[in-house]
Motif scaffolding. Structure first.
Motif, PDB file in Angstrom:
ATOM      1  N   ARG A  19     101.026  33.397  22.054  1.00  0.00           N
ATOM      2  CA  ARG A  19      99.869  32.545  22.371  1.00  0.00           C
ATOM      3  C   ARG A  19      99.349  32.851  23.773  1.00  0.00           C
ATOM      4  O   ARG A  19     100.057  33.394  24.614  1.00  0.00           O
ATOM      5  CB  ARG A  19     100.238  31.057  22.254  1.00  0.00           C
ATOM      6  CG  ARG A  19     101.019  30.486  23.422  1.00  0.00           C
ATOM      7  CD  ARG A  19     101.078  28.966  23.333  1.00  0.00           C
ATOM      8  NE  ARG A  19     101.952  28.365  24.332  1.00  0.00           N
ATOM      9  CZ  ARG A  19     101.553  27.994  25.557  1.00  0.00           C
ATOM     10  NH1 ARG A  19     100.300  28.181  25.946  1.00  0.00           N
ATOM     11  NH2 ARG A  19     102.413  27.436  26.403  1.00  0.00           N
ATOM     12  N   MET A  20      98.078  32.461  23.975  1.00  0.00           N
ATOM     13  CA  MET A  20      97.500  32.596  25.314  1.00  0.00           C
ATOM     14  C   MET A  20      97.723  31.301  26.093  1.00  0.00           C
ATOM     15  O   MET A  20      97.817  30.223  25.504  1.00  0.00           O
ATOM     16  CB  MET A  20      95.992  32.829  25.218  1.00  0.00           C
ATOM     17  CG  MET A  20      95.617  34.176  24.683  1.00  0.00           C
ATOM     18  SD  MET A  20      93.833  34.356  24.807  1.00  0.00           S
ATOM     19  CE  MET A  20      93.496  35.150  23.234  1.00  0.00           C
ATOM     20  N   CYS A  21      97.759  31.415  27.416  1.00  0.00           N
ATOM     21  CA  CYS A  21      97.716  30.210  28.248  1.00  0.00           C
ATOM     22  C   CYS A  21      96.534  30.339  29.202  1.00  0.00           C
ATOM     23  O   CYS A  21      96.104  31.457  29.522  1.00  0.00           O
ATOM     24  CB  CYS A  21      99.024  29.992  28.994  1.00  0.00           C
ATOM     25  SG  CYS A  21      99.350  31.126  30.328  1.00  0.00           S
ATOM     26  N   ASN A  39     101.947  39.495  17.690  1.00  0.00           N
ATOM     27  CA  ASN A  39     100.866  39.308  16.700  1.00  0.00           C
ATOM     28  C   ASN A  39     100.590  40.594  15.936  1.00  0.00           C
ATOM     29  O   ASN A  39     100.074  40.559  14.821  1.00  0.00           O
ATOM     30  CB  ASN A  39      99.561  38.875  17.394  1.00  0.00           C
ATOM     31  CG  ASN A  39      99.664  37.508  18.040  1.00  0.00           C
ATOM     32  OD1 ASN A  39     100.493  36.703  17.658  1.00  0.00           O
ATOM     33  ND2 ASN A  39      98.806  37.252  19.026  1.00  0.00           N
ATOM     34  N   THR A  64     105.690  33.512  20.824  1.00  0.00           N
ATOM     35  CA  THR A  64     104.565  32.945  20.061  1.00  0.00           C
ATOM     36  C   THR A  64     103.334  33.839  20.106  1.00  0.00           C
ATOM     37  O   THR A  64     102.458  33.719  19.251  1.00  0.00           O
ATOM     38  CB  THR A  64     104.137  31.566  20.610  1.00  0.00           C
ATOM     39  OG1 THR A  64     103.644  31.751  21.954  1.00  0.00           O
ATOM     40  CG2 THR A  64     105.293  30.574  20.601  1.00  0.00           C
ATOM     41  N   GLY A 120      98.567  36.238  28.348  1.00  0.00           N
ATOM     42  CA  GLY A 120      99.424  36.219  27.169  1.00  0.00           C
ATOM     43  C   GLY A 120     100.087  37.549  26.937  1.00  0.00           C
ATOM     44  O   GLY A 120      99.693  38.576  27.493  1.00  0.00           O
ATOM     45  N   GLU A 142     108.627  31.615  25.535  1.00  0.00           N
ATOM     46  CA  GLU A 142     107.616  30.931  24.714  1.00  0.00           C
ATOM     47  C   GLU A 142     106.378  31.807  24.547  1.00  0.00           C
ATOM     48  O   GLU A 142     105.877  31.992  23.431  1.00  0.00           O
ATOM     49  CB  GLU A 142     107.239  29.584  25.347  1.00  0.00           C
ATOM     50  CG  GLU A 142     106.278  28.799  24.476  1.00  0.00           C
ATOM     51  CD  GLU A 142     105.731  27.541  25.140  1.00  0.00           C
ATOM     52  OE1 GLU A 142     106.417  26.979  26.012  1.00  0.00           O
ATOM     53  OE2 GLU A 142     104.614  27.136  24.771  1.00  0.00           O
ATOM     54  N   LEU A 143     105.894  32.359  25.658  1.00  0.00           N
ATOM     55  CA  LEU A 143     104.683  33.198  25.553  1.00  0.00           C
ATOM     56  C   LEU A 143     104.940  34.437  24.694  1.00  0.00           C
ATOM     57  O   LEU A 143     104.119  34.810  23.856  1.00  0.00           O
ATOM     58  CB  LEU A 143     104.209  33.640  26.939  1.00  0.00           C
ATOM     59  CG  LEU A 143     103.412  32.668  27.792  1.00  0.00           C
ATOM     60  CD1 LEU A 143     102.810  33.393  28.991  1.00  0.00           C
ATOM     61  CD2 LEU A 143     102.309  31.963  27.015  1.00  0.00           C
ATOM     62  N   ARG A 166      92.741  34.148  31.003  1.00  0.00           N
ATOM     63  CA  ARG A 166      93.650  33.791  29.913  1.00  0.00           C
ATOM     64  C   ARG A 166      94.768  34.816  29.901  1.00  0.00           C
ATOM     65  O   ARG A 166      94.514  36.014  29.871  1.00  0.00           O
ATOM     66  CB  ARG A 166      92.937  33.823  28.550  1.00  0.00           C
ATOM     67  CG  ARG A 166      91.802  32.814  28.401  1.00  0.00           C
ATOM     68  CD  ARG A 166      92.337  31.383  28.250  1.00  0.00           C
ATOM     69  NE  ARG A 166      91.259  30.405  28.132  1.00  0.00           N
ATOM     70  CZ  ARG A 166      90.622  29.848  29.177  1.00  0.00           C
ATOM     71  NH1 ARG A 166      90.950  30.186  30.417  1.00  0.00           N
ATOM     72  NH2 ARG A 166      89.668  28.966  28.972  1.00  0.00           N
ATOM     73  N   PRO A 210     100.599  39.065  23.597  1.00  0.00           N
ATOM     74  CA  PRO A 210     100.383  38.874  22.164  1.00  0.00           C
ATOM     75  C   PRO A 210     100.939  39.993  21.279  1.00  0.00           C
ATOM     76  O   PRO A 210     100.574  40.097  20.099  1.00  0.00           O
ATOM     77  CB  PRO A 210      98.847  38.829  22.069  1.00  0.00           C
ATOM     78  CG  PRO A 210      98.381  39.698  23.185  1.00  0.00           C
ATOM     79  CD  PRO A 210      99.414  39.599  24.271  1.00  0.00           C
TER      80      PRO A 210
END
Ligand code: CAA
Length: 257
Positions: free
Chosen positions: A163-165, A133, A161, A128, A157-158, A126, A130
């Motif tokens: 978020r994880m991909c 955050n 946000t 990201g 985008e990563l 995974r 983050p």
């Protein structure tokens, strides 16, 4: 040891070994990476390095948040510099470095992988950035290397946000070279490393140098340098051996000079 180093034939294997904290990178871990690279770099038998994470959850969950929690701006700047130095060391390391990403590669862990030459992802990986955050931005090269490797739109985008991909999405954007079954990750990484290790070592080192320059602009200057290095190859024993072996229909025995 926070970072283990072993050699298997021509392959140096560096393992981030702090699984209780998902291999988060403290100052000690960063120093351990340098020590392991010192060992790999001074061993003429080592032709490729693999970096992976201990445990089955994480490659590396990022910079150590405990180290940063109460940091002043100047301490944070210093910590960012330590991460940048590891990234620069990996990029300048004269042998290819493969990240074998066995789980989370987040924040500084993703940035560490981005500084490697090739990223093989377990299907459990995974990715990201983050940092937003927790109120900060990527500080170990993510704003630059993620853009270069995965493209501006996906990187934004990563990063915006947090978020994880998953591994497949990462591979679709070039962030992972390919995705392999979790159980065979190290076998696949080792096979790839051993394949590279059979090639002309001098040529592979120069090819790493030149491909790293490709995204820095100045194409004409880089093409001139490529021509010079191509010419220099014809002063090496490896060129004579490689071309002789081709006509002898046998595997070459390269010496790296
Ligand atoms: N730093 C320090 N400790 C960390 C850590 C990190 N980056 N990531 C995980 N840990 C620790 C946790 O605190 C926890 O410790 P305890 O058992 O003592 O509580 C242990 O690792 C296991 O983690 P979790 O219990 O949280 O495991 P989980 O499976 O529930 O969640 C996770 C996994 C989603 C990866 C979660 O741990 C997480 O979000 N980690 C933080 C990821 C992150 O934000 N990384 C970016 C850091 S900032 C950075 O890297 C800046 C930069 O660019 C330089």
């Amino acid at each position: 040891m926070p970072v283990d180093y072993t050699r298997q034939g021509p392959v140096g294997v560096l393992t981030l070994n702090r699984p209780d904290a998902l291999n988060a990178l403290s100052r000690e871990m960063l120093a351990g990476i340098h020590t392991a690279l010192d060992a790999a770099g001074s061993d003429p038998e080592v032709r490729v390095v693999i970096i992976t994470g201990a445990g089955d959850k994480a490659f590396c969950a990022g910079a150590d948040i405990a180290t940063m929690r109460t940091a002043s701006a100047s301490e944070a700047r210093d910590f960012a510099g330590l991460g940048h130095a590891v990234g620069a060391r990996l990029e300048a390391f004269p042998r290819p470095v493969i990240a074998a990403i066995n789980g989370y590669a987040l924040g500084g862990g993703c940035e560490l992988a981005l500084a490697c030459d090739i990223r093989l992802a377990s299907e459990r990986a995974r990715f990201g950035q983050p940092e937003v955050n927790i109120g900060v931005l990527p500080g170990w090269g993510g704003t630059q290397r993620l853009v270069r490797i995965a493209g501006l739109a996906f990187a934004k985008e990563l990063i915006f946000t947090g978020r994880m991909c998953d591994a497949d999405e990462a591979a679709a954007h070039g962030l992972a070279n390919r995705v392999v079954p979790h159980a065979s990750l190290m076998n696949e990484a080792t096979a790839l490393a051993e394949l590279i290790a059979t090639k002309g070592p001098w040529a592979v080192t120069q090819a790493k140098l030149m491909t790293n320059l490709a995204l820095d602009g100045g194409q004409q200057g880089n093409l001139d340098r490529e021509r010079d290095l191509f010419a220099l190859a014809f002063t090496t024993a490896d060129q004579r051996e490689g071309m002789a072996a081709f006509f002898d229909k046998r595997p070459p025995a390269f010496e790296g000079r």
